[in-house]
Design a protein around this motif. Structure first.
Motif, PDB file in Angstrom:
ATOM      1  N   THR A   1       1.379   1.689  -3.687  1.00  0.00           N
ATOM      2  CA  THR A   1       0.240   1.732  -4.617  1.00  0.00           C
ATOM      3  C   THR A   1      -0.772   2.826  -4.322  1.00  0.00           C
ATOM      4  O   THR A   1      -1.440   3.301  -5.233  1.00  0.00           O
ATOM      5  CB  THR A   1      -0.488   0.371  -4.636  1.00  0.00           C
ATOM      6  N   ASP A   2      -0.895   3.237  -3.066  1.00  0.00           N
ATOM      7  CA  ASP A   2      -1.845   4.286  -2.705  1.00  0.00           C
ATOM      8  C   ASP A   2      -1.088   5.614  -2.622  1.00  0.00           C
ATOM      9  O   ASP A   2      -0.146   5.741  -1.828  1.00  0.00           O
ATOM     10  CB  ASP A   2      -2.492   3.951  -1.352  1.00  0.00           C
TER      11      ASP A   2
ATOM     12  N   ILE B   1       0.822  -1.218   0.000  1.00  0.00           N
ATOM     13  CA  ILE B   1       0.000   0.000   0.000  1.00  0.00           C
ATOM     14  C   ILE B   1       0.854   1.265   0.000  1.00  0.00           C
ATOM     15  O   ILE B   1       0.458   2.285  -0.549  1.00  0.00           O
ATOM     16  CB  ILE B   1      -1.023   0.007   1.150  1.00  0.00           C
TER      17      ILE B   1
ATOM     18  N   GLU C   1      -1.652   8.550  -1.294  1.00  0.00           N
ATOM     19  CA  GLU C   1      -1.595   9.191   0.030  1.00  0.00           C
ATOM     20  C   GLU C   1      -0.660   8.434   0.969  1.00  0.00           C
ATOM     21  O   GLU C   1       0.141   9.029   1.687  1.00  0.00           O
ATOM     22  CB  GLU C   1      -3.003   9.294   0.623  1.00  0.00           C
ATOM     23  N   ARG C   2      -0.763   7.119   0.973  1.00  0.00           N
ATOM     24  CA  ARG C   2       0.116   6.321   1.838  1.00  0.00           C
ATOM     25  C   ARG C   2       1.569   6.412   1.364  1.00  0.00           C
ATOM     26  O   ARG C   2       2.484   6.416   2.179  1.00  0.00           O
ATOM     27  CB  ARG C   2      -0.353   4.860   1.872  1.00  0.00           C
ATOM     28  N   GLN C   3       1.779   6.523   0.061  1.00  0.00           N
ATOM     29  CA  GLN C   3       3.127   6.702  -0.458  1.00  0.00           C
ATOM     30  C   GLN C   3       3.697   8.039   0.017  1.00  0.00           C
ATOM     31  O   GLN C   3       4.852   8.113   0.445  1.00  0.00           O
ATOM     32  CB  GLN C   3       3.134   6.632  -1.986  1.00  0.00           C
TER      33      GLN C   3
END
Length: 183
Positions: free
Chosen positions: A114-115, A111, A117-119
């Motif tokens: 791939t996400d 995640i 915001e989380r990146q």
């Protein structure tokens, strides 16, 4: 014995604290459990200082001995006199950063790639962690060094990439010295 293990993120205070707590048969507490409020995305919502201190003090109150891992440097003056021993763990920057990369991947998985915001959160955390040695942030080497001089208890500094067992023995030796001085 009231012990605090601290250092940069990735220095090993949680791992060492849990190991030492098992060896000494005393409870281990992690400052992150009190600093951060539960949230959908972990480690994004800070608790107010008064609330986190009240929660941690209440958790510690039933025990004569305990270990706290993580940084208490910004938690107020109470902690400067509440400890019997502080242990500062310092691991060379490249080793610490590699540990953090592995921990982040183990903790969050794909995640963080791939996400968006989380990146972003992951990248901000890694930048923050990387600035420990040279930055002037709230949790930095300079701040920890200054804070150590304000503590009323002995401070053991362990610098280097030692094994858990090697660190444990260094800490146990310092505990034995403190206990023998008190007798």
């Amino acid at each position: 014995m009231k012990i605090h293990l601290f250092g940069a993120s990735g220095a090993g205070s949680t791992t060492q604290g849990k190991d030492l707590a098992a060896k000494l048969h005393i409870p281990y507490f992690d400052s992150d459990d009190y600093f951060w409020a539960p949230s959908a995305v972990p480690f994004t919502e800070r608790r107010p200082e008064e609330e986190r201190n009240a929660l941690l003090k209440a958790a510690l109150e039933p025990y004569d001995s305990w270990i706290i891992g993580g940084s208490l440097v910004s938690w107020g003056d109470y902690w400067k006199t509440a400890l019997d021993l502080a242990v500062f763990l310092y691991v060379p920057h490249p080793i610490r950063m590699e540990r953090l990369k592995t921990r982040e991947m183990d903790r969050y998985g794909e995640i963080i790639r791939t996400d968006p915001e989380r990146q972003r959160l992951h990248e901000e955390f890694m930048e923050w962690a990387a600035s420990y040695d040279t930055g002037n942030i709230r949790r930095s080497l300079a701040v920890h060094m200054a804070w150590m001089h304000e503590l009323s208890c002995p401070v053991l500094t362990i610098k280097g990439d030692y094994s858990i067992e090697e660190r444990r023995e260094m800490i146990m030796e310092r505990i034995r010295e403190i206990v023998s001085q008190a007798d």
